[in-house]
Scaffold this motif. Structure first.
Motif, PDB file in Angstrom:
ATOM      1  N   GLU A 181       8.491 -34.203 -14.438  1.00  0.00           N
ATOM      2  CA  GLU A 181       8.330 -34.185 -15.826  1.00  0.00           C
ATOM      3  C   GLU A 181       8.528 -33.415 -16.773  1.00  0.00           C
ATOM      4  O   GLU A 181       8.363 -32.212 -16.263  1.00  0.00           O
ATOM      5  N   GLY A 182       9.088 -33.670 -17.473  1.00  0.00           N
ATOM      6  CA  GLY A 182       9.587 -32.335 -19.002  1.00  0.00           C
ATOM      7  C   GLY A 182      10.878 -31.397 -18.454  1.00  0.00           C
ATOM      8  O   GLY A 182      11.044 -31.477 -17.934  1.00  0.00           O
ATOM      9  N   THR A 183       9.492 -29.874 -18.978  1.00  0.00           N
ATOM     10  CA  THR A 183      11.248 -29.072 -18.917  1.00  0.00           C
ATOM     11  C   THR A 183      10.635 -28.032 -17.926  1.00  0.00           C
ATOM     12  O   THR A 183       8.999 -27.417 -17.507  1.00  0.00           O
ATOM     13  N   PRO A 206      15.636 -28.833 -17.509  1.00  0.00           N
ATOM     14  CA  PRO A 206      14.467 -30.069 -17.241  1.00  0.00           C
ATOM     15  C   PRO A 206      14.479 -29.976 -15.633  1.00  0.00           C
ATOM     16  O   PRO A 206      14.951 -29.978 -15.014  1.00  0.00           O
ATOM     17  N   THR A 236      14.282 -33.018 -13.315  1.00  0.00           N
ATOM     18  CA  THR A 236      15.630 -33.147 -12.206  1.00  0.00           C
ATOM     19  C   THR A 236      16.464 -32.310 -12.271  1.00  0.00           C
ATOM     20  O   THR A 236      17.065 -32.254 -11.119  1.00  0.00           O
TER      21      THR A 236
END
Length: 180
Positions: free
Chosen positions: A89-91, A98, A100
């Motif tokens: 989730e998020g940063t 990010p 990912t």
């Protein structure tokens, strides 16, 4: 997470198996990654696992320590950190990127450094085709930034009809034909 975690797990386990098979007398051998011998490469992998474990828990950047010979154990902890849904989730507070994107950075490290280690120590290595595809797509978008930050070398030309993995290696500055 659903599609990346299996790729990260497989690449990590494959690289951990390569590390376990390194013999003491191979630690000083050169690798396709010019700045590392085998021991330095394993130490780098130890740091990558520890760093990404911390990042997966939204923790701080971690400084690289001395070689410890415990990459497989660190890698297991890293996978445990990223197996939690909240890791995605998020940063990242530490990196400002990010989560990912960080996962893709980790995947590239495992896939490419697995090859580095296998080549340097004479082990067989066949990366997962989907991991190669994801790593190549990501690296294609990030190659110039990676070069500016010193993570990638100058590109190495490969034939257009070369395997996708060779294209990934060439993109980040590795010669797919490298031998010890």
């Amino acid at each position: 997470m659903d599609d990346m975690m299996p790729l990260m797990t497989h690449a990590t386990e494959r690289t951990a198996g390569l590390v376990r098979a390194v013999r003491q007398e191979q630690l000083g051998a050169s690798t396709p990654c010019a700045k590392f011998d085998v021991k330095d490469l394993i130490n780098h992998l130890e740091w990558v696992a520890e760093m990404f474990e911390s990042l997966g828990r939204k923790g701080p950047n971690v400084e690289q320590g001395p070689y410890a010979g415990d990459f497989p154990e660190r890698a297991e902890r890293m996978l445990a950190a990223w197996s939690r849904p909240e890791a995605w989730e998020g940063t990242s507070p530490a990196m400002g990127l990010p989560m990912t994107m960080l996962a893709h950075m980790y995947l590239v490290d495992m896939v490419v450094h697995g090859w580095d280690l296998a080549r340097a120590t004479g082990q067989e290595y066949e990366p997962d085709p989907e991991a190669v595809s994801r790593a190549l797509d990501f690296t294609g978008r990030m190659a110039e930034t990676g070069r500016q930050r010193g993570a990638f070398g100058p590109p190495v030309a490969v034939p257009d009809d070369a395997p996708r993995f060779d294209h990934l290696l060439g993109l980040i500055g590795r010669d797919p034909a490298w031998t010890p």
